[in-house]
Design a protein around this motif. Structure first.
Motif, PDB file in Angstrom:
ATOM      1  N   ILE A 286      -4.065  -1.641   3.003  1.00 17.10           N
ATOM      2  CA  ILE A 286      -4.376  -0.484   3.196  1.00 17.10           C
ATOM      3  C   ILE A 286      -3.292   0.521   2.714  1.00 17.10           C
ATOM      4  CG2 ILE A 286      -4.772   1.442   5.261  1.00 17.10           C
ATOM      5  CD1 ILE A 286      -6.598  -0.973   6.603  1.00 17.10           C
ATOM      6  N   ASN A 287      -1.900   0.021   3.284  1.00 13.91           N
ATOM      7  CA  ASN A 287      -0.654   0.927   2.852  1.00 13.91           C
ATOM      8  C   ASN A 287      -0.655   0.994   1.257  1.00 13.91           C
ATOM      9  OD1 ASN A 287      -0.650   1.330   5.500  1.00 13.91           O
ATOM     10  ND2 ASN A 287       1.109  -0.027   6.115  1.00 13.91           N
ATOM     11  N   LEU A 288      -0.676  -0.153   0.752  1.00 16.72           N
ATOM     12  CA  LEU A 288      -0.703  -0.245  -0.759  1.00 16.72           C
ATOM     13  C   LEU A 288      -1.664   0.612  -1.442  1.00 16.72           C
ATOM     14  CD1 LEU A 288       0.758  -2.017  -3.107  1.00 16.72           C
ATOM     15  CD2 LEU A 288      -1.111  -3.577  -2.663  1.00 16.72           C
ATOM     16  N   ALA A 289      -2.921   0.912  -0.977  1.00 16.25           N
ATOM     17  CA  ALA A 289      -3.838   1.706  -1.774  1.00 16.25           C
ATOM     18  C   ALA A 289      -3.263   3.256  -1.465  1.00 16.25           C
ATOM     19  CB  ALA A 289      -5.330   1.658  -0.937  1.00 16.25           C
ATOM     20  N   LYS A 290      -2.597   3.306  -0.370  1.00 17.03           N
ATOM     21  CA  LYS A 290      -2.048   4.681  -0.057  1.00 17.03           C
ATOM     22  C   LYS A 290      -0.847   4.847  -0.948  1.00 17.03           C
ATOM     23  CE  LYS A 290      -3.290   4.980   4.831  1.00 17.03           C
ATOM     24  NZ  LYS A 290      -2.840   4.681   6.164  1.00 17.03           N
ATOM     25  N   GLU A 291      -0.168   4.216  -0.939  1.00 21.03           N
ATOM     26  CA  GLU A 291       1.136   4.275  -1.759  1.00 21.03           C
ATOM     27  C   GLU A 291       0.776   4.187  -3.272  1.00 21.03           C
ATOM     28  OE1 GLU A 291       4.227   1.580  -0.535  1.00 21.03           O
ATOM     29  OE2 GLU A 291       4.135   1.942   1.089  1.00 21.03           O
ATOM     30  N   ALA A 292      -0.082   3.240  -3.617  1.00 24.74           N
ATOM     31  CA  ALA A 292      -0.142   3.028  -5.315  1.00 24.74           C
ATOM     32  C   ALA A 292      -1.457   2.896  -5.643  1.00 24.74           C
ATOM     33  CB  ALA A 292       0.487   1.648  -5.555  1.00 24.74           C
ATOM     34  N   PRO A 293      -2.101   4.310  -5.402  1.00 24.63           N
ATOM     35  CA  PRO A 293      -3.721   4.482  -5.792  1.00 24.63           C
ATOM     36  C   PRO A 293      -3.651   4.178  -7.216  1.00 24.63           C
ATOM     37  CG  PRO A 293      -2.670   6.510  -5.350  1.00 24.63           C
ATOM     38  CD  PRO A 293      -1.743   5.735  -5.046  1.00 24.63           C
ATOM     39  N   VAL A 294      -5.080   3.945  -7.651  1.00 22.74           N
ATOM     40  CA  VAL A 294      -5.376   3.699  -9.244  1.00 22.74           C
ATOM     41  C   VAL A 294      -6.963   3.754  -9.265  1.00 22.74           C
ATOM     42  CG1 VAL A 294      -5.627   1.095  -8.610  1.00 22.74           C
ATOM     43  CG2 VAL A 294      -5.078   1.803 -11.023  1.00 22.74           C
ATOM     44  N   LYS A 295      -7.033   4.391 -10.440  1.00 16.03           N
ATOM     45  CA  LYS A 295      -8.609   4.354 -10.646  1.00 16.03           C
ATOM     46  C   LYS A 295      -9.077   3.038 -11.258  1.00 16.03           C
ATOM     47  CE  LYS A 295      -9.601   9.249 -11.775  1.00 16.03           C
ATOM     48  NZ  LYS A 295      -8.548   9.910 -11.593  1.00 16.03           N
ATOM     49  N   ALA A 296     -10.158   2.769 -10.731  1.00 17.57           N
ATOM     50  CA  ALA A 296     -10.696   1.387 -11.091  1.00 17.57           C
ATOM     51  C   ALA A 296     -12.171   1.191 -10.652  1.00 17.57           C
ATOM     52  CB  ALA A 296      -9.860   0.010 -10.631  1.00 17.57           C
ATOM     53  N   ASP A 297     -12.867   0.204 -11.276  1.00 15.44           N
ATOM     54  CA  ASP A 297     -13.989  -0.159 -10.728  1.00 15.44           C
ATOM     55  C   ASP A 297     -14.169  -1.329  -9.843  1.00 15.44           C
ATOM     56  OD1 ASP A 297     -14.956   1.627 -13.001  1.00 15.44           O
ATOM     57  OD2 ASP A 297     -14.323  -0.053 -14.480  1.00 15.44           O
ATOM     58  N   VAL A 395       0.616  -5.422  -5.597  1.00 16.35           N
ATOM     59  CA  VAL A 395       1.253  -6.479  -4.814  1.00 16.35           C
ATOM     60  C   VAL A 395       1.744  -5.921  -3.242  1.00 16.35           C
ATOM     61  CG1 VAL A 395       3.084  -8.247  -4.886  1.00 16.35           C
ATOM     62  CG2 VAL A 395       2.391  -7.407  -7.031  1.00 16.35           C
ATOM     63  N   ALA A 396       1.039  -6.857  -2.174  1.00 21.00           N
ATOM     64  CA  ALA A 396       1.249  -6.261  -0.977  1.00 21.00           C
ATOM     65  C   ALA A 396       2.555  -6.631  -0.312  1.00 21.00           C
ATOM     66  CB  ALA A 396      -0.012  -6.960  -0.137  1.00 21.00           C
ATOM     67  N   SER A 397       3.606  -6.610  -0.954  1.00 20.56           N
ATOM     68  CA  SER A 397       4.834  -6.963  -0.530  1.00 20.56           C
ATOM     69  C   SER A 397       5.692  -6.454  -1.470  1.00 20.56           C
ATOM     70  CB  SER A 397       5.072  -8.403  -0.027  1.00 20.56           C
ATOM     71  OG  SER A 397       5.209  -9.317  -1.375  1.00 20.56           O
ATOM     72  N   PRO A 398       7.209  -6.045  -1.275  1.00 24.48           N
ATOM     73  CA  PRO A 398       8.151  -5.576  -2.135  1.00 24.48           C
ATOM     74  C   PRO A 398       8.563  -6.442  -3.235  1.00 24.48           C
ATOM     75  CG  PRO A 398       8.798  -4.922   0.023  1.00 24.48           C
ATOM     76  CD  PRO A 398       7.751  -6.152   0.189  1.00 24.48           C
ATOM     77  N   LEU A 439       4.103  -2.914  -2.723  1.00 26.33           N
ATOM     78  CA  LEU A 439       4.403  -2.352  -1.564  1.00 26.33           C
ATOM     79  C   LEU A 439       5.741  -1.836  -0.967  1.00 26.33           C
ATOM     80  CD1 LEU A 439       2.471  -0.996   0.937  1.00 26.33           C
ATOM     81  CD2 LEU A 439       3.032  -3.474   2.033  1.00 26.33           C
ATOM     82  N   SER A 440       6.024  -0.759  -0.513  1.00 24.42           N
ATOM     83  CA  SER A 440       7.382  -0.310  -0.264  1.00 24.42           C
ATOM     84  C   SER A 440       7.781  -1.254   1.312  1.00 24.42           C
ATOM     85  CB  SER A 440       7.663   0.984   0.252  1.00 24.42           C
ATOM     86  OG  SER A 440       6.704   1.207   1.351  1.00 24.42           O
ATOM     87  N   ILE A 441       8.942  -1.471   1.618  1.00 21.20           N
ATOM     88  CA  ILE A 441       9.464  -2.232   2.411  1.00 21.20           C
ATOM     89  C   ILE A 441       8.915  -1.498   3.884  1.00 21.20           C
ATOM     90  CG2 ILE A 441      12.042  -1.312   2.825  1.00 21.20           C
ATOM     91  CD1 ILE A 441      11.422  -4.748   3.367  1.00 21.20           C
ATOM     92  N   ASP A 442       8.988  -0.194   3.903  1.00 20.52           N
ATOM     93  CA  ASP A 442       8.507   0.618   4.928  1.00 20.52           C
ATOM     94  C   ASP A 442       6.973   0.424   5.198  1.00 20.52           C
ATOM     95  OD1 ASP A 442      11.027   1.316   5.530  1.00 20.52           O
ATOM     96  OD2 ASP A 442      10.691   3.375   4.688  1.00 20.52           O
ATOM     97  N   GLY A 443       6.315   0.291   4.204  1.00 22.40           N
ATOM     98  CA  GLY A 443       4.891   0.083   4.125  1.00 22.40           C
ATOM     99  C   GLY A 443       4.295  -1.332   4.890  1.00 22.40           C
ATOM    100  N   LEU A 444       5.397  -2.220   4.410  1.00 26.55           N
ATOM    101  CA  LEU A 444       5.431  -3.571   5.094  1.00 26.55           C
ATOM    102  C   LEU A 444       5.546  -3.727   6.443  1.00 26.55           C
ATOM    103  CD1 LEU A 444       4.454  -6.332   4.526  1.00 26.55           C
ATOM    104  CD2 LEU A 444       6.805  -6.978   3.815  1.00 26.55           C
ATOM    105  N   TYR A 445       6.698  -2.868   6.992  1.00 25.49           N
ATOM    106  CA  TYR A 445       6.794  -2.942   8.369  1.00 25.49           C
ATOM    107  C   TYR A 445       5.743  -2.214   9.149  1.00 25.49           C
ATOM    108  CZ  TYR A 445      11.639  -4.739   8.744  1.00 25.49           C
ATOM    109  OH  TYR A 445      12.803  -5.327   8.701  1.00 25.49           O
ATOM    110  N   GLU A 446       5.389  -1.110   8.475  1.00 17.28           N
ATOM    111  CA  GLU A 446       4.483  -0.497   9.340  1.00 17.28           C
ATOM    112  C   GLU A 446       3.062  -1.375   9.665  1.00 17.28           C
ATOM    113  OE1 GLU A 446       1.152   1.841  10.671  1.00 17.28           O
ATOM    114  OE2 GLU A 446       0.884   0.790   8.740  1.00 17.28           O
TER     115      GLU A 446
END
Ligand code: AMP
Length: 494
Positions: A286-297, A395-398, A439-446
């Protein structure tokens, strides 16, 4: 090539990924141990072993291969009689794949027989080993765990559990350990609690296991986590009752459980330190989608590791989730073969594209981590061969810059993809993706439910991402590293 890892000199430390299990006071102890190890199979697929005690004798079966290859055979379990048993699953990266390295290790000592099983790694293992050998110790294995048996043998303390504690006080690094004597089952965690260990209960019979999923498989109750720096001794008393005592014999340190348990290592249905591994992974997506959105199908997980994060990513982004890659479950983990060429071959055996869901589409691939990059390269090519229009990797981790020395299989710094390429763009080009984000380290901590790492005392160890090692490290000449904080400073300076 960047020179981001100031600790490359520690690269020869022995590394093993493992799971441990033990039960006391149950007539079917070995069968329950085999089941527990089966649930912990993801923690090590190279070898498995069980030691039991029947009131008179210890019995040991150690085998190369999966738990199910050997320990489902009634004849094998019959050779493990008794009311107490413990076991181990192992995958080593640098120790040799030989039967005498397979745990539990067992020795007859002055205080009687003792079996030990270890998840984690001693960062001063080679140094202690060398010292022991130079004073006459005869080692049977090349595993760092064996030093504990020797340290127990040499300890001048009275009881077996006190000697075990005395031995553990002399090693550094990570340990979740189970030991078994004629009357006791002992569970211990290193002062930082880097590797997990839980205490369970089946009809009043105590259990130690690496993860709660090993309790669930046998219908046992989760009692609590063994604390960082704690030694728990379960003992059969002369009247047949079982006592449980706890002590905190090591110098107290803050708990820093390994963040990679949540990223990759633990099973998603386990609770690690009171947190659901599945929900941490999903939240990371979820945090990855917020931090690194992308247009895709379509959102496609790299199974199985990337699946929970991909579910989170799809839910948060509104992009449909599809199984665009099908995994063959009858092939071991990618890392199981020791050479790079065989490892690359293994990836092809493991995953295949589900062309109907890929062709003509813009694909977001979700994986839990990138270590060497082997998996990403293969999977991205596979997506292109299946007709993907675009392939974006999230990628769901840094990014991993630093080797692990505590029981996670990572190569030395030069083998880590993040160190081979100076920039994200270069990495992206190398793996052949249209875009790449971590994903950022803060995104992973959250996601894991932790406090922002800069605002709180460290609750996890995240050294592979940050260089902030939780313990001192010892190099091959037996020299301790400087204050681990220096490592971070050196990283920032580089
Ligand atoms: P790599 O192919 O070297 O980049 O490794 C990343 C892939 O391997 C990801 O798909 C992860 O799910 C998986 N992985 C990450 N860490 C490990 C590990 N310690 N052992 C085995 N597989 C891993």
């Amino acid at each position: 090539m960047t020179d981001r890892d100031p600790l490359g000199m520690y690269g020869d430390t022995l590394r093993e990924e493992c799971g441990v299990f033990g039960i006391l006071g149950h007539p079917e102890a070995a069968t329950l141990t085999a089941l527990g190890l089966h649930a912990l199979q993801h923690r090590g697929q190279e070898a498995a072993g069980i030691v039991s005690f029947d009131g008179r004798q210890f019995h040991s079966e150690r085998q190369l291969g999966l738990v199910g290859d050997h320990f489902t055979d009634p004849a094998t379990v019959k050779r493990l009689p008794g009311h107490m048993a413990m076991g181990h699953v192992r995958y080593s990266t640098t120790g040799e794949t030989i039967l005498r390295n397979v745990q539990p290790l067992f020795a007859e000592l002055e205080v009687g027989g003792i079996a030990i099983a270890h998840n984690g790694n001693f960062t001063n293992g080679l140094t202690v080993r060398r010292e022991l050998i130079s004073t006459g110790a005869i080692m049977q294995s090349t595993s760092d765990t064996e030093v504990v048996l020797h340290l127990i043998a040499r300890s001048r303390r009275k009881g077996s559990d006190e000697r075990f504690t005395d031995a553990l006080a002399q090693v550094e690094g990570a340990f979740a350990m189970v030991a078994m004597t004629r009357t006791k089952l002992i569970g211990a965690r290193d002062p930082n609690g880097i590797r997990p260990l839980v205490l369970g209960d089946l009809d009043g019979k105590p259990i130690f296991a690496s993860e709660t999923c090993a309790l669930d498989i046998i219908g046992a109750r989760f009692v609590r986590d063994v604390k960082n720096g704690e030694v728990v001794v379960a003992e059969i008393q002369p009247d047949g009752s079982i006592s449980i005592t706890s002590s905190m014999p090591f110098a107290s340190k803050p708990e820093r459980i390994c963040l990679f348990e949540y990223v990759y290592f633990a099973r998603p249905d386990s609770m690690v330190a009171g947190r659901s591994v599945y929900s941490a992974r999903k939240r990371a997506g979820i945090n990855l989608a917020k931090e690194a959105p992308v247009k895709a199908d379509v959102v496609v997980p790299v199974p199985d590791g990337g699946t929970p994060a991909a579910i989170g990513f799809a839910q948060a982004s509104g992009i449909p989730f599809e199984l665009g890659i099908i995994r063959n479950h009858y092939v071991g983990r990618t890392f199981i073969e020791p050479t790079q060429s065989i490892r690359a071959f293994g990836v092809k055996l493991k995953h295949s594209a589900n062309r109907a869901e890929i062709e003509g589409k813009r694909v977001v691939l979700i994986d839990d981590s990138i270590v060497r990059g082997t998996t990403s390269i293969k999977i991205i090519q596979m997506m292109r061969d299946a007709g993907a229009r675009e392939v974006h990797v999230r990628v769901a981790s840094p990014m991993i810059y630093y080797p692990d020395y505590y029981g996670i299989d990572t190569p030395d710094r030069d083998g880590l993809l993040a160190n081979q390429y100076g920039s994200l763009e270069d990495m992206c080009r190398f793996i052949g993706a249209d875009s790449l984000k971590f994903l950022s380290i803060d995104g992973l901590y959250e996601a894991v439910g932790g406090e922002n790492r800069n605002n709180a005392a460290p609750q996890f160890t995240d050294h592979y991402f940050t260089g902030d090692y939780p313990t001192t490290l010892t190099d091959l000449r037996g020299r301790h590293s400087a204050d681990p904080k220096t490592v971070s400073l050196m990283r920032e300076a580089s």
